[in-house]
Design a protein around this motif. Structure first.
Motif, PDB file in Angstrom:
ATOM      1  N   SER A 155       0.819  -1.218   0.000  1.00  0.00           N
ATOM      2  CA  SER A 155       0.000   0.000   0.000  1.00  0.00           C
ATOM      3  C   SER A 155       0.845   1.258   0.000  1.00  0.00           C
ATOM      4  O   SER A 155       0.390   2.317  -0.443  1.00  0.00           O
ATOM      5  CB  SER A 155      -0.950   0.012   1.201  1.00  0.00           C
ATOM      6  OG  SER A 155      -0.224  -0.048   2.419  1.00  0.00           O
ATOM      7  N   ALA A 156       2.074   1.161   0.515  1.00  0.00           N
ATOM      8  CA  ALA A 156       2.965   2.317   0.514  1.00  0.00           C
ATOM      9  C   ALA A 156       3.516   2.592  -0.883  1.00  0.00           C
ATOM     10  O   ALA A 156       4.166   3.621  -1.099  1.00  0.00           O
ATOM     11  CB  ALA A 156       4.116   2.111   1.496  1.00  0.00           C
ATOM     12  N   ILE A 157       3.263   1.680  -1.815  1.00  0.00           N
ATOM     13  CA  ILE A 157       3.602   1.910  -3.226  1.00  0.00           C
ATOM     14  C   ILE A 157       2.331   2.230  -4.006  1.00  0.00           C
ATOM     15  O   ILE A 157       2.207   3.284  -4.620  1.00  0.00           O
ATOM     16  CB  ILE A 157       4.309   0.688  -3.836  1.00  0.00           C
ATOM     17  CG1 ILE A 157       5.613   0.395  -3.082  1.00  0.00           C
ATOM     18  CG2 ILE A 157       4.588   0.911  -5.328  1.00  0.00           C
ATOM     19  CD1 ILE A 157       6.321  -0.868  -3.538  1.00  0.00           C
ATOM     20  N   THR A 158       1.373   1.310  -3.967  1.00  0.00           N
ATOM     21  CA  THR A 158       0.155   1.490  -4.768  1.00  0.00           C
ATOM     22  C   THR A 158      -0.653   2.686  -4.278  1.00  0.00           C
ATOM     23  O   THR A 158      -1.272   3.397  -5.083  1.00  0.00           O
ATOM     24  CB  THR A 158      -0.707   0.228  -4.719  1.00  0.00           C
ATOM     25  OG1 THR A 158      -1.068  -0.065  -3.353  1.00  0.00           O
ATOM     26  CG2 THR A 158       0.050  -0.964  -5.292  1.00  0.00           C
ATOM     27  N   GLY A 159      -0.674   2.931  -2.965  1.00  0.00           N
ATOM     28  CA  GLY A 159      -1.411   4.075  -2.435  1.00  0.00           C
ATOM     29  C   GLY A 159      -0.813   5.384  -2.900  1.00  0.00           C
ATOM     30  O   GLY A 159      -1.523   6.328  -3.261  1.00  0.00           O
ATOM     31  N   VAL A 160       0.518   5.453  -2.901  1.00  0.00           N
ATOM     32  CA  VAL A 160       1.206   6.659  -3.372  1.00  0.00           C
ATOM     33  C   VAL A 160       0.919   6.879  -4.857  1.00  0.00           C
ATOM     34  O   VAL A 160       0.654   8.006  -5.302  1.00  0.00           O
ATOM     35  CB  VAL A 160       2.725   6.548  -3.112  1.00  0.00           C
ATOM     36  CG1 VAL A 160       3.477   7.653  -3.839  1.00  0.00           C
ATOM     37  CG2 VAL A 160       3.009   6.624  -1.620  1.00  0.00           C
ATOM     38  N   VAL A 161       0.961   5.802  -5.627  1.00  0.00           N
ATOM     39  CA  VAL A 161       0.654   5.914  -7.053  1.00  0.00           C
ATOM     40  C   VAL A 161      -0.751   6.464  -7.248  1.00  0.00           C
ATOM     41  O   VAL A 161      -0.975   7.399  -8.039  1.00  0.00           O
ATOM     42  CB  VAL A 161       0.797   4.544  -7.755  1.00  0.00           C
ATOM     43  CG1 VAL A 161       0.289   4.630  -9.193  1.00  0.00           C
ATOM     44  CG2 VAL A 161       2.249   4.075  -7.736  1.00  0.00           C
ATOM     45  N   ASP A 162      -1.724   5.911  -6.519  1.00  0.00           N
ATOM     46  CA  ASP A 162      -3.106   6.370  -6.651  1.00  0.00           C
ATOM     47  C   ASP A 162      -3.262   7.835  -6.254  1.00  0.00           C
ATOM     48  O   ASP A 162      -3.925   8.615  -6.947  1.00  0.00           O
ATOM     49  CB  ASP A 162      -4.040   5.519  -5.782  1.00  0.00           C
ATOM     50  CG  ASP A 162      -4.272   4.130  -6.347  1.00  0.00           C
ATOM     51  OD1 ASP A 162      -4.046   3.936  -7.556  1.00  0.00           O
ATOM     52  OD2 ASP A 162      -4.692   3.243  -5.585  1.00  0.00           O
ATOM     53  N   LEU A 163      -2.662   8.200  -5.122  1.00  0.00           N
ATOM     54  CA  LEU A 163      -2.837   9.560  -4.614  1.00  0.00           C
ATOM     55  C   LEU A 163      -2.304  10.594  -5.606  1.00  0.00           C
ATOM     56  O   LEU A 163      -2.992  11.570  -5.936  1.00  0.00           O
ATOM     57  CB  LEU A 163      -2.122   9.713  -3.268  1.00  0.00           C
ATOM     58  CG  LEU A 163      -2.233  11.090  -2.596  1.00  0.00           C
ATOM     59  CD1 LEU A 163      -3.677  11.432  -2.287  1.00  0.00           C
ATOM     60  CD2 LEU A 163      -1.384  11.133  -1.319  1.00  0.00           C
ATOM     61  N   PHE A 164      -1.093  10.373  -6.104  1.00  0.00           N
ATOM     62  CA  PHE A 164      -0.517  11.347  -7.035  1.00  0.00           C
ATOM     63  C   PHE A 164      -1.186  11.277  -8.412  1.00  0.00           C
ATOM     64  O   PHE A 164      -1.402  12.309  -9.054  1.00  0.00           O
ATOM     65  CB  PHE A 164       0.993  11.129  -7.175  1.00  0.00           C
ATOM     66  CG  PHE A 164       1.786  11.639  -6.012  1.00  0.00           C
ATOM     67  CD1 PHE A 164       1.889  12.991  -5.765  1.00  0.00           C
ATOM     68  CD2 PHE A 164       2.432  10.762  -5.147  1.00  0.00           C
ATOM     69  CE1 PHE A 164       2.618  13.470  -4.687  1.00  0.00           C
ATOM     70  CE2 PHE A 164       3.167  11.229  -4.068  1.00  0.00           C
ATOM     71  CZ  PHE A 164       3.252  12.588  -3.837  1.00  0.00           C
ATOM     72  N   ALA A 165      -1.513  10.079  -8.854  1.00  0.00           N
ATOM     73  CA  ALA A 165      -2.133   9.945 -10.174  1.00  0.00           C
ATOM     74  C   ALA A 165      -3.502  10.597 -10.222  1.00  0.00           C
ATOM     75  O   ALA A 165      -3.932  11.086 -11.285  1.00  0.00           O
ATOM     76  CB  ALA A 165      -2.236   8.475 -10.559  1.00  0.00           C
ATOM     77  N   MET A 166      -4.201  10.624  -9.086  1.00  0.00           N
ATOM     78  CA  MET A 166      -5.559  11.166  -9.061  1.00  0.00           C
ATOM     79  C   MET A 166      -5.615  12.612  -8.600  1.00  0.00           C
ATOM     80  O   MET A 166      -6.690  13.215  -8.580  1.00  0.00           O
ATOM     81  CB  MET A 166      -6.439  10.296  -8.170  1.00  0.00           C
ATOM     82  CG  MET A 166      -6.553   8.846  -8.621  1.00  0.00           C
ATOM     83  SD  MET A 166      -7.079   8.680 -10.354  1.00  0.00           S
ATOM     84  CE  MET A 166      -8.796   9.181 -10.218  1.00  0.00           C
TER      85      MET A 166
END
Length: 327
Positions: free
Chosen positions: A15-26
């Motif tokens: 989640s510390a990878i995928t969550g960061v990706v989601d937060l910045f991408a969105m």
């Protein structure tokens, strides 16, 4: 458009990878869609690994990489995610990541999340700088990296071009701070609202365990600890404790400092606050009643102490951590 590169490795917290990706991408996307406005993507996010191959996170999920470390052009921010596996093992297996951090331009923004900050410290990037990490690894971090100015009460630290986040899921706090840095407060708040997350949390105190369980071999101190566990709710002075155990107050203080590295009155405060925390979590009793049950009679003094130790008022603590009672 700002470029974010996440330095991924086997054993990371997914989640510390995928969550960061989601937060910045969105960022600039979710809020705009809700408000029926034109979408504006603000970040390009890539995942990098040491050889450009997929990595396996601690939960078994495999994540594909966009590029290898050697192919990274200067990013606006490098982010090192949380170490989910055994920290020493992960550090030993990732010398190339550490070498990459050592050689990366010193003026570029670099951020670490939770135990990922061990990588930053291992590369020497945190020497003589203020930093934080997960509160549960404070002692390990301090002993391994004595040159770092560590403060695990902080959820987010910022020293020159280095950001550190504390808890495992503090990646969203870190991400919102970086969004604000690049695009301002309004965009950060919009991102927080669209993800339904709190912004500007600044302390780990309310999540940490009070530091009262240090192991030791002092039989006298252990007997006094057992006594205080049964009598902490009473009006106890240091002189009373010393008299009970037929020692001087000076001897009492010396033994506690040697065994627990804390004064006996501070120890008593800690177990009282811990008892109050448990009652706030597990009961619906009034705060004033809990205050009396743990040995305090002055509401304002109790609230100041509780806030100092946890970073929250008693009512704020209850709202965040209490069980949900049926009505």
């Amino acid at each position: 458009m700002k470029k974010i590169v996440i330095l991924a490795f086997d054993g990371a917290l997914a989640s510390a990878i995928t969550g960061v990706v989601d937060l910045f991408a969105m960022a600039g996307v979710s809020w705009n869609r809700i408000q029926k406005q034109n979408v504006q993507r603000l970040f390009e996010v890539q995942i990098a690994t040491q050889d450009g191959q997929a990595i396996q996170c601690i939960n078994g999920i495999k994540l594909h990489a966009d590029l290898a470390f050697q192919d990274i052009n200067l990013a606006d921010v490098l982010i090192v995610p949380t170490i989910g596996a055994a920290i020493n093992d992960v550090l030993q297996r990732n010398e190339r990541l550490i070498d990459f951090l050592k050689k990366y331009p010193v003026d570029r923004l670099i951020a670490g999340n939770c135990t990922g900050n061990f990588f930053l410290a291992e590369a020497g990037l945190l020497n003589e700088r203020h930093a934080t990490t997960h509160w549960g690894f404070r002692q390990m971090f301090s002993e391994r990296y004595p040159l770092v100015k560590l403060n695990t009460d902080q959820l987010i630290s910022h020293d020159q071009n280095i950001y550190c986040a504390g808890g495992g899921l503090a990646w969203f706090d870190l991400g919102l701070h970086l969004i604000e840095r690049f695009y301002g407060f309004d965009i950060a708040i919009q991102s927080a609202k669209s993800f339904v997350i709190d912004y500007r949390r600044d302390s780990q105190l309310s999540y940490s365990l009070l530091k009262i369980a240090k192991p030791h071999q002092d039989e006298l101190v252990q007997k006094i600890q057992d006594y205080l566990a049964c009598h902490f709710h009473q009006n106890i002075a240091l002189e009373d404790i010393a008299k009970t155990f037929n020692i001087t107050t000076r001897t009492l203080i010396r033994h506690f400092k040697n065994a627990l590295d804390v004064a006996p009155n501070q120890y008593l405060q800690a177990i009282r606050v811990e008892a109050a925390r448990k009652r706030l979590e597990e009961t619906d009793q009034a705060v004033d009643l809990i205050m009396q049950q743990v040995g305090y009679s002055d509401p304002s003094s109790f609230r100041r102490l509780f806030h100092k130790k946890t970073g929250l008022t008693p009512l704020e603590y209850r709202r965040r951590f209490s069980r949900r009672f049926a009505v």
